[in-house]
Design an enzyme around this catalytic site. Structure first.
Site, PDB file in Angstrom:
ATOM      1  N   ASP A 222       0.862  -1.168   0.000  1.00  0.00           N
ATOM      2  CA  ASP A 222       0.000   0.000   0.000  1.00  0.00           C
ATOM      3  C   ASP A 222       0.903   1.225   0.000  1.00  0.00           C
ATOM      4  O   ASP A 222       2.094   1.141   0.339  1.00  0.00           O
ATOM      5  CB  ASP A 222      -0.886  -0.040   1.247  1.00  0.00           C
ATOM      6  CG  ASP A 222      -1.816   1.159   1.336  1.00  0.00           C
ATOM      7  OD1 ASP A 222      -2.349   1.575   0.296  1.00  0.00           O
ATOM      8  OD2 ASP A 222      -1.976   1.683   2.451  1.00  0.00           O
TER       9      ASP A 222
ATOM     10  N   ASP B  57      -0.236   4.999   0.935  1.00  0.00           N
ATOM     11  CA  ASP B  57      -0.507   5.984   1.980  1.00  0.00           C
ATOM     12  C   ASP B  57      -0.433   5.346   3.363  1.00  0.00           C
ATOM     13  O   ASP B  57      -1.063   4.304   3.612  1.00  0.00           O
ATOM     14  CB  ASP B  57      -1.879   6.611   1.767  1.00  0.00           C
ATOM     15  CG  ASP B  57      -1.957   7.369   0.449  1.00  0.00           C
ATOM     16  OD1 ASP B  57      -2.670   8.372   0.387  1.00  0.00           O
ATOM     17  OD2 ASP B  57      -1.308   6.951  -0.528  1.00  0.00           O
TER      18      ASP B  57
END
Length: 410
Positions: free
Chosen positions: A203, A205
């Protein structure tokens, strides 16, 4: 059959301890070779120049066992080593052979510094579950007496044999110890897949980056608090991700695209991100960003960290301004898991050979689909649901979970 094939053997376990120096193992094994012994098992460790060497050998029946024992004890004395020996009965040896098929697990202890309290608690947990510890190995470098004030890290790996008495209780206790003693514990089956991972998907963020990028954009648009509240609710799993993304992006309508490079320039990488990515590349892994964030920033990271694949959401821009919409299919929780599977399929590997790392509720399907799914500094709902977690160290701690030692890193 010749005499060697039909002869019975006597099994002896020798244990040597003393100050380590070059040539000790060679000298002792030369003596065993003189008697025609066969080495059945061996284990050697050195802790601060202190040697611990175990040798299980079979003695041909034309050789008197006492002759071998006396010779080894004499040689050990000359080398200033202590020598103990234990005869192994045939029945005991057969039991040992029968244990070879038992399940094997790796328990990785991660902490800023391993305390005796942490070590004792983990050792007790292993014992309570009826598991045997075969080997304990320090993967982190030798800790300095005086630190320079920067972040430290420590890792000890337990190689375990047997099956846990109560797997559900084990999982609960691992999570409880992690929270109470400020450490991370990774429990993995020690099988072939653990040693042949090939793809790492992250991922972006709050995983690769310390910030939620959409919150940073919202600050520039003057709607920071409004968007941050929706982001938090989405990461906790309280709002459907697709709807939350549409709400947040809509609030950005009219913002000039010229602010995007300004935001990208100030974004900070998570601790250990560069170490993790550079070493994964060196070890031959393929890497990917699978993000519910935005392609502009993911591409920025691709160039900076030499990432192989990027899949994220594309902001629609017309006449130099954000329209408040995204283009194409939204990369949500379901899409992330599907993209991970597609990466594995394209490489011709099993999903068990993939690793996924994320922090939010929309990462859970991806984490559960991966062979090694890691919740990184995650929200409570994610920590409780994911099989593995890293909450005390940086992203480079993932390398320890692959069995990589500090001395192997660049």
């Amino acid at each position: 059959m010749n005499q060697t094939e039909t002869a019975t053997v006597t099994t002896i376990l020798f244990r040597f301890t003393g100050e380590d120096r070059p040539g000790l193992t060679a000298s002792l094994s030369d003596h065993l070779a003189h008697f025609g012994c066969r080495v059945l098992d061996v284990n050697q460790a050195v802790i601060h120049r202190s040697l611990l060497l175990g040798l299980m050998v079979s003695v041909p029946d034309e050789v008197a066992p006492d002759t071998v024992i006396d010779a080894l004890r004499q040689r050990a004395s000359e080398l200033e080593l202590k020598c103990k020996h234990t005869p192994i009965a045939d029945a005991a040896y057969d039991v040992w052979i029968g244990e070879e098929g038992k399940s094997r697990f790796i328990l990785t202890l991660l902490s800023r510094a391993v305390t005796a309290e942490q070590f004792a608690a983990v050792s007790r947990l292993v014992a309570d579950q009826g598991l045997n510890i075969d080997v304990i190995t320090r993967l982190s470098g030798r800790p300095k007496r005086i630190t320079d004030g920067g972040p430290t890290r420590a890792c000890v790996e337990f190689s375990l044999r047997g099956d846990p008495i109560n797997p559900d209780l084990l999982k609960a206790r691992l999570l409880e110890l992690s929270t109470r003693l400020d450490l991370d514990l990774a429990w993995q089956r020690d099988d072939a897949f653990r040693r042949i991972r090939r793809v790492v998907a992250l991922d972006m963020d709050s995983t690769l980056l310390q910030a939620e990028v959409i919150d940073e954009i919202a600050k520039e648009a003057g709607v920071g608090d409004q968007v941050a509240a929706v982001t938090e609710a989405a990461m906790r799993g309280e709002i459907d991700f697709d709807e939350s993304l549409r709400q947040r992006v809509a609030a950005l309508a009219g913002l000039p695209e010229t602010v995007l490079p300004m935001i990208a320039a100030r974004l900070e990488l998570t601790e250990g991100a560069e170490t993790l990515l550079s070493n994964l590349k060196r070890f031959g892994y393929r890497t990917a960003i699978l993000s519910g964030g935005f392609t502009y920033f993911a591409e920025h990271l691709r160039a900076r960290l030499d990432i192989d694949h990027v899949h994220a959401n594309e902001l629609e821009i017309v006449d130099g301004k954000l329209t408040g919409r995204v283009v194409g299919e939204i990369v949500n929780a379901k899409r992330k898991a599907a993209l991970l599977e597609q990466l594995a399929s394209d490489m011709g590997i099993d999903c068990e050979q993939t690793i996924a790392i994320g922090d939010g509720a929309n990462d859970l399907p991806m984490l559960s689909r991966a062979g090694l799914g890691i919740a990184f500094h995650a929200k409570p709902i994610v920590r409780e649901s994911a099989r593995h977690q890293v909450s005390t160290l940086g992203l480079d701690a993932v390398l320890y979970m692959l069995g990589v030692r500090d001395r192997d890193l660049v």
